[in-house]
Write a protein that holds these residues in place. Structure first.
Motif, mmCIF file in Angstrom:
data_model
loop_
_atom_site.group_PDB
_atom_site.id
_atom_site.type_symbol
_atom_site.label_atom_id
_atom_site.label_comp_id
_atom_site.label_asym_id
_atom_site.label_seq_id
_atom_site.Cartn_x
_atom_site.Cartn_y
_atom_site.Cartn_z
ATOM 1 N N ASN A 11 0.842 -1.209 0.000
ATOM 2 C CA ASN A 11 0.000 0.000 0.000
ATOM 3 C C ASN A 11 0.872 1.253 0.000
ATOM 4 N N SER A 12 1.752 1.304 -1.002
ATOM 5 C CA SER A 12 2.781 2.340 -1.067
ATOM 6 C C SER A 12 2.527 3.370 -2.159
ATOM 7 N N ALA A 13 1.292 3.514 -2.574
ATOM 8 C CA ALA A 13 0.980 4.388 -3.706
ATOM 9 C C ALA A 13 1.447 5.824 -3.480
ATOM 10 N N LYS A 14 1.408 6.286 -2.247
ATOM 11 C CA LYS A 14 1.708 7.693 -1.972
ATOM 12 C C LYS A 14 3.177 8.034 -2.183
ATOM 13 N N PHE A 15 4.086 7.067 -1.908
ATOM 14 C CA PHE A 15 5.508 7.400 -1.888
ATOM 15 C C PHE A 15 6.367 6.596 -2.872
ATOM 16 N N ILE A 16 5.831 5.563 -3.499
ATOM 17 C CA ILE A 16 6.655 4.648 -4.295
ATOM 18 C C ILE A 16 7.339 5.356 -5.464
ATOM 19 N N SER A 17 6.692 6.327 -6.069
ATOM 20 C CA SER A 17 7.297 7.024 -7.211
ATOM 21 C C SER A 17 8.558 7.761 -6.786
ATOM 22 N N ALA A 18 8.513 8.403 -5.623
ATOM 23 C CA ALA A 18 9.684 9.137 -5.128
ATOM 24 C C ALA A 18 10.818 8.185 -4.791
ATOM 25 N N ALA A 19 10.489 7.022 -4.243
ATOM 26 C CA ALA A 19 11.523 6.031 -3.931
ATOM 27 C C ALA A 19 12.228 5.572 -5.203
ATOM 28 N N VAL A 20 11.456 5.236 -6.219
ATOM 29 C CA VAL A 20 12.032 4.792 -7.490
ATOM 30 C C VAL A 20 12.842 5.909 -8.134
ATOM 31 N N ALA A 21 12.331 7.121 -8.091
ATOM 32 C CA ALA A 21 13.038 8.259 -8.691
ATOM 33 C C ALA A 21 14.400 8.470 -8.026
ATOM 34 N N THR A 44 -0.891 0.935 -5.786
ATOM 35 C CA THR A 44 0.542 0.692 -5.950
ATOM 36 C C THR A 44 0.867 0.065 -7.303
ATOM 37 N N GLU A 45 0.154 -0.983 -7.678
ATOM 38 C CA GLU A 45 0.462 -1.681 -8.931
ATOM 39 C C GLU A 45 0.322 -0.767 -10.142
ATOM 40 N N ALA A 46 -0.742 -0.019 -10.216
ATOM 41 C CA ALA A 46 -0.968 0.859 -11.370
ATOM 42 C C ALA A 46 0.121 1.925 -11.465
ATOM 43 N N ILE A 47 0.514 2.466 -10.330
ATOM 44 C CA ILE A 47 1.555 3.499 -10.331
ATOM 45 C C ILE A 47 2.889 2.910 -10.766
ATOM 46 N N VAL A 48 3.243 1.747 -10.244
ATOM 47 C CA VAL A 48 4.530 1.126 -10.592
ATOM 48 C C VAL A 48 4.581 0.771 -12.065
ATOM 49 N N PRO A 52 8.768 4.629 -15.706
ATOM 50 C CA PRO A 52 9.741 4.279 -16.753
ATOM 51 C C PRO A 52 10.945 3.551 -16.154
ATOM 52 N N GLY A 53 11.770 2.978 -17.031
ATOM 53 C CA GLY A 53 13.029 2.384 -16.593
ATOM 54 C C GLY A 53 12.968 0.873 -16.464
ATOM 55 N N ASN A 54 14.107 0.299 -16.099
ATOM 56 C CA ASN A 54 14.225 -1.156 -15.980
ATOM 57 C C ASN A 54 13.686 -1.598 -14.621
ATOM 58 N N ILE A 55 12.362 -1.752 -14.569
ATOM 59 C CA ILE A 55 11.686 -2.113 -13.330
ATOM 60 C C ILE A 55 11.036 -3.479 -13.491
ATOM 61 N N ILE A 56 11.316 -4.363 -12.557
ATOM 62 C CA ILE A 56 10.678 -5.677 -12.506
ATOM 63 C C ILE A 56 9.632 -5.634 -11.395
ATOM 64 N N TYR A 57 8.367 -5.883 -11.744
ATOM 65 C CA TYR A 57 7.289 -5.838 -10.755
ATOM 66 C C TYR A 57 6.783 -7.250 -10.490
#
Length: 315
Positions: A11-21, A44-48, A52-57
């Motif tokens: 349940n990391s939708a709020k912060f996951i983008s900043a972590a990845v960035a 979370t899933e939709a945001i991830v 962009p980038g080499n991300i494995i979900y």
């Protein structure tokens, strides 16, 4: 050196983008970012998937952060693993600093570092957690060199924030990975397993910004203290001789863990449970402190409440 970044997310939708960035902004890039979604029910899933980038979900049913990190290690193709929680951020030169340390000290199998703390609006609230715990000068003096008697230092105070760790993948696999039966302190158990047989380091530079918010408050509570007993028993079992060689009384270490849970029960007026833990503590290693609180826990609760009130007035 190929580095895989592993992010456990729930349940990391709020912060996951900043972590990845913050990972993608590294001056020394990592090869891949592996996000293990531990059963999120938010966006979370939709945001991830839109990042962009080499991300494995990878999504799994909810099993806790240890299981998510273990799955990330399993999926990783890198020979080194770096961890980051989904609500935290790396500083831009985190990986570059750690690579420099590994070049200077190739015997190291784990390199951690200092961290700052931020609030939900990214304001820095603590500039250095090492300084907060009076450890900065010690690690500043070492300047990234292998830590002498690292196991002893760890059981005295866990100075390794998981989100700062860069660790050899084979080392974490051979050490048994994170213990999924322990919810609190599983990181300390893992670092202790590694420090018992390998060289580790902690650099005095801030490598991570840890976000403090209501969902990750770490005040002592019964489950946390109960898990600390499991951790200390485990460390005594697999590293008893190493602890002794580094000046640590393993029985006293375990006794102190039981005392802490007993004291928590005592201050919450759960005297029956307090007595059980003080007695176990004394069986592990007799201390006057345990005897004192065992005696106090036999007093009537009304008297204890009056004594506390009197103490507050006198103070």
């Amino acid at each position: 050196m190929k580095i895989s970044a592993v992010i456990p997310a729930y349940n990391s939708a709020k912060f996951i983008s900043a972590a990845v960035a913050s990972i993608q902004a590294q001056t020394e890039p990592v090869a891949e970012i592996i996000i293990v979604d531990d059963g999120s029910t938010d966006e979370t899933e939709a945001i991830v998937r839109a990042l962009p980038g080499n991300i494995i979900y990878y999504k799994q049913k909810n099993q806790g952060p240890s299981a998510a990190r273990n799955k990330g290690v399993e999926l990783a193709s890198g020979d080194w693993i770096a961890f980051l929680d989904a609500d935290d951020q790396w500083v831009p030169n985190k990986i570059a600093l750690q690579k420099q340390i590994l070049i200077a000290h190739p015997e190291l199998k784990l390199v951690a570092g200092d961290m700052a703390e931020i609030d939900i609006d990214d304001n820095i609230t603590v500039k250095s957690v090492l300084a907060k715990h009076q450890l900065f000068d010690y690690f500043h003096h070492l300047a990234g060199c292998p830590i002498p008697n690292a196991l002893a230092k760890l059981v005295e105070k866990n100075f390794i924030p998981t989100g700062t760790v860069l660790i050899d993948r084979e080392t974490i696999i051979s050490s048994g990975r994170f213990n999924q039966e322990i919810r609190f302190g599983e990181d300390l158990e893992m670092w202790a397993k590694i420090a018992a047989v390998h060289a580790i380091s902690c650099v005095p530079e801030v490598l991570m910004l840890r976000r403090q918010h209501g969902n990750n408050a770490t005040q002592a509570n019964r489950p946390m203290l109960a898990d600390l007993i499991k951790v200390m028993n485990s460390i005594r079992e697999f590293a008893g001789p190493q602890l002794s060689a580094q000046g640590i009384d393993a029985n006293l270490m375990v006794a102190n863990a039981y005392w802490s849970l007993g004291y928590w029960s005592f201050i919450n007026l759960e005297h029956d449970q307090a007595r059980v833990n003080f007695l176990i503590s004394m069986k592990q290693k007799f201390t006057l402190r345990s005897l004192k609180y065992l005696t106090l826990s036999n007093l009537p609760k009304d008297l204890i409440i009056k004594l506390r009130s009197l103490k507050q007035v006198l103070n």
